[in-house]
Design an enzyme around this catalytic site. Structure first.
Site, short mmCIF file in Angstrom:
data_model
loop_
_atom_site.label_atom_id
_atom_site.label_comp_id
_atom_site.label_asym_id
_atom_site.label_seq_id
_atom_site.Cartn_x
_atom_site.Cartn_y
_atom_site.Cartn_z
N CYS A 114 -15.08 -33.89 9.61
CA CYS A 114 -15.42 -33.29 10.90
C CYS A 114 -16.88 -32.81 10.88
CB CYS A 114 -14.48 -32.13 11.21
SG CYS A 114 -12.76 -32.61 11.40
N CYS A 126 -17.67 -29.05 9.91
CA CYS A 126 -16.95 -28.42 8.80
C CYS A 126 -17.64 -28.66 7.46
CB CYS A 126 -15.52 -28.97 8.75
SG CYS A 126 -14.51 -28.21 7.46
N GLU A 182 -10.57 -22.17 -1.69
CA GLU A 182 -10.76 -20.88 -1.03
C GLU A 182 -9.49 -20.42 -0.33
OE1 GLU A 182 -15.40 -21.85 0.21
OE2 GLU A 182 -13.89 -21.50 1.75
N CYS A 205 -14.58 -22.36 6.61
CA CYS A 205 -13.96 -23.10 5.52
C CYS A 205 -14.99 -23.85 4.69
CB CYS A 205 -12.96 -24.11 6.09
SG CYS A 205 -11.52 -23.35 6.81
N CYS A 223 -11.79 -32.31 1.58
CA CYS A 223 -11.13 -32.89 2.75
C CYS A 223 -11.75 -34.26 3.03
CB CYS A 223 -11.30 -31.97 3.96
SG CYS A 223 -10.41 -32.53 5.43
N CYS A 230 -4.84 -17.04 4.90
CA CYS A 230 -5.21 -18.40 5.26
C CYS A 230 -5.33 -19.20 3.97
CB CYS A 230 -6.53 -18.40 6.02
SG CYS A 230 -7.12 -20.04 6.49
#
Length: 355
Positions: free
Chosen positions: A120, A123, A96, A336, A116, A109
């Site tokens: 977290c 997220c 994205e 995100c 990832c 961005c």
């Protein structure tokens, strides 16, 4: 036919690499500037478009240099003007990018990884796990593809999308060098920000790189125990070690650090949390960016307006410059990883779609 490993990626080549390439081809050095102008300002999508190059040279470029831009899968525009893109890469993975407009300033961005590994708690990106790092041409390609779709230049760049930039440091820094080079994209170096969850080797490498870009650090808690619950990376790079690294970074660069603090209702948004944050940051030159949690973040609630105001006032009365970011792109899965996750799961959400 050339072996695959001999083929260079056009958007992964620094300006010096183009100069070396054309020197090897027996071509004059100005060819480097011509090709980079086509790639970075005219937004060409093939070497065939480069009409000020001879047909023979274009044929050699086609043979020896690959030219990949990400393919647009989805283009969604929020009511507030935020624009979110889902791109498909050569291997079928998706990432994205987001375009955010503030007055006359347009900010891109970018993602630095597919997925990832940090996990977290708030997220969506981390829920799908880590797939791979993005190559330089895939990050540069996101930026140029957005400009091509937009039809106008983008003023600012933040590495704040999917993934942790400082787990892909060398590729991120090279992509910045290309985008800021005066004979490539020419993006102002002070218009570039890298946002990290606190990867200490990456912060040190940035300080030593000589790239005068801005640094943002996602803190989200001023208490080590709570930060570890929200951000497991705190177990690897504890809060106090992070602060020590930031002191050293500031001594080396003289640059102010932006502190990103996600306000989670009832979790880290109390006055005591604000006072603890003020104490933690008291020896640093910082700008504090308070980010109320998006309504779409599963498992958490946004803070109340009263809690936001009190938190901000506690920091301001202690002399900190503070900005409370308004939610942007919430109606189009703005956080995100949300658009990618929705696309892969087959869920739908309302919004103006252009792709």
């Amino acid at each position: 036919m050339k072996e695959e490993h001999d083929v260079k990626e056009a958007l992964g080549m620094e300006f010096a690499a183009w100069q070396n390439f054309f020197a090897e081809q027996g071509e004059p050095q100005y060819r480097s500037q011509q090709v980079c102008e086509w790639l970075y300002t005219k937004h060409a999508v093939s070497f065939e478009e480069m009409t000020n190059l001879s047909k023979g040279l274009r044929a050699r470029l086609e043979e020896r240099v690959a030219f990949h831009l990400p393919a647009l899968e989805e283009d969604v525009v929020s009511r507030d003007g935020t624009r979110k893109f889902l791109w498909r890469l050569e291997d079928g993975e998706t990432v994205e990018s987001v375009l955010m407009k503030h007055h006359n300033r347009m900010t891109a961005c970018l993602s630095s990884q597919v997925g990832c590994s940090l996990g977290c708690a708030f997220c969506v990106t981390g829920q799908g796990g880590f797939r791979r790092n993005l190559a330089v041409h895939e990050m540069v390609g996101q930026f140029l593809a957005m400009e091509r779709v937009l039809g106008e230049p983008v003023n600012n760049l933040v590495f704040m999308g999917m993934g942790e930039p400082f787990l892909n440091t060398s590729h991120v820094l090279q992509s910045i060098r290309q985008l800021q080079h005066p004979r490539m994209r020419g993006l102002g170096i002070r218009h570039v920000t890298i946002s990290t969850a606190g990867i200490l080797p990456g912060i040190r490498q940035l300080a030593a790189s000589g790239l005068d870009v801005r640094l943002a650090v996602s803190l989200h808690a001023a208490d080590g125990r709570l930060r570890s619950q929200l951000m497991p990376i705190n177990n690897t790079y504890p809060l106090q070690e992070l602060m020590g690294t930031l002191y050293t970074y500031q001594e080396q660069t003289g640059n102010r650090v932006t502190v990103e603090y996600l306000l989670l209702g009832g979790v880290n948004d109390r006055p005591d949390d604000a006072r603890r944050l003020a104490g933690l940051l008291s020896k640093l030159k910082v700008f504090v960016n308070l980010i109320p949690c998006n309504t779409g973040v599963e498992g958490f609630q946004p803070p109340t307006k009263k809690a936001q105001d009190i938190f901000r006032n506690v920091l301001q009365t202690r002399g900190f410059e503070v900005f409370v970011r308004t939610e942007r792109g919430g109606d189009v899965d703005g956080a995100c990883g949300q658009l990618r996750e929705r696309r892969s799961s087959g869920k739908t959400k309302r919004g103006s779609r252009k792709g």
